[in-house]
Design an enzyme around this catalytic site. Sequence first.
Site, short mmCIF file in Angstrom:
data_model
loop_
_atom_site.label_atom_id
_atom_site.label_comp_id
_atom_site.label_asym_id
_atom_site.label_seq_id
_atom_site.Cartn_x
_atom_site.Cartn_y
_atom_site.Cartn_z
N ASP A 151 47.76 66.29 13.03
CA ASP A 151 48.19 67.16 14.13
C ASP A 151 49.65 66.90 14.51
OD1 ASP A 151 47.81 69.14 16.03
OD2 ASP A 151 46.03 68.22 16.91
N ASP A 210 45.85 77.36 18.49
CA ASP A 210 44.40 77.17 18.41
C ASP A 210 43.62 78.47 18.57
OD1 ASP A 210 45.09 74.56 18.17
OD2 ASP A 210 43.91 73.85 19.87
C1 GLA Z 1 45.27 70.57 18.65
C2 GLA Z 1 44.71 71.16 17.35
C3 GLA Z 1 43.24 71.42 17.51
C4 GLA Z 1 42.53 70.12 17.86
C5 GLA Z 1 43.12 69.50 19.10
C6 GLA Z 1 42.59 68.10 19.37
O1 GLA Z 1 45.21 71.49 19.69
O2 GLA Z 1 45.39 72.34 17.02
O3 GLA Z 1 42.69 71.98 16.34
O4 GLA Z 1 42.64 69.23 16.77
O5 GLA Z 1 44.54 69.39 18.99
O6 GLA Z 1 43.13 67.52 20.52
#
Ligand code: GLA
Length: 408
Positions: A151, A210
């Site tokens: 990430d 997301d």
């Molecule tokens: C980010 C990623 C998500 C998830 C969260 C976890 O937002 O894009 O897919 O992994 O972090 O905290």
Amino acid sequence: MRKLTDIFAAFLALALTAPATAQKFEELAQTPPMGWNSWNHYGCNIDEDLIRQTADALVESGLRDAGYVYVTLDDCWHGTRDEDGNIRPDPERFPSGMAALGDYLHARGLKFGIYSDAGATTCAGRPGSQGYEFQDARTYAAWGVDYLKYDWCATGTGEDQRNPREAYRTMSRAIRAAGRPMVLSICEWGENDPWLWGREVGHLWRTTGDITNCWDCIVGHGTWFSSGILPILDRQEAIRAHAGPGGWNDPDMMEVGNLPTLQENRSHFAMWAMLSAPLIVGTDVPAMQPEIRDILANPRIVAIDQDPLGIPAMRWIATPELEIWAKPLANDEWAIAVLNRSSSAQDFTIDWSAVELKDDQNGRQARFYDQAYEIEESWEGEASGDTSTPMLGTVEPRDTLVFRLRPQ
Ligand code: GLA
């Protein structure tokens, strides 16, 4: 002295000519990765019992055999680093340790995925891997990890932000140095055009922020936002040229099972398959309804996603309500999806002999006026005539029909 200079020059020449891709495990992800990830349904609320129950349910439901093998613990599995800097799992949530969990998954024919971050902390504030890349990769290898989602939180802002290509390359090298093949899932939300460089170092790259479990919404969270199915879908066609065996556009983990209607769940799944997207289940597998299981395990739709050519679909014919997408498949076959974006039923006609289907980017073409194709409806697997006569149909609100065309 002369000799030393020569040796240095030879090293330099080697360093300059070494292919940039040398570190990546090239043989992985020849088709889009399939599996399950904890984040969409559980967020931070994960522990080893849940992962084991999910693994068992993947096996019992037939999802493993349908191809869903990577079981990934997303954010919040972490505890602290020990005095030598080694990352450890949360001792209360994962008391048996990660190697034992990896063994549990491997014993069931599953693969072990884990999550970290290129910054100082993960998005949920757990320890990130910045400065610990090689050590963390060695730890993951020792635990039997097969997949790393990496990430992009806490990587700095403005001029102080880490260089994404450098950051992901470092982790890719660290995995190579650790010696265990791992899929590297690049998760920088599509902010730095990862489709242009992700293939060098990783196997899939998020193309957007997301996902969330709605059809057509955008939800603000202060400094960031999440998007429903249609807003994410609408950003995929422009980058379709960049996906293919070994490197995939990732429109995010699926919300199939988390959307309110069966039609929305079907459409989401069908369109992710049309995109050659990684198929990562994001629902509560032990409590999954049979009709959701049947969507996810549908062998004909999965086969469209996993087609060896790995060419994402193009939007072929579109009105504001109805879109017909087309995806070239191996053996001159095609997948056709008729997506109803609207909240009312839509009638459609495809007069095959009156239209040409052409994918210039990939040099693929179907001349229906010269060559008839047999049509199979993909949800049920039923024969549905051929392209010598126009196809008439109705698509329910927010539903998607899928067809496979085979040259006669
Ligand atoms: C980010 C990623 C998500 C998830 C969260 C976890 O937002 O894009 O897919 O992994 O972090 O905290």
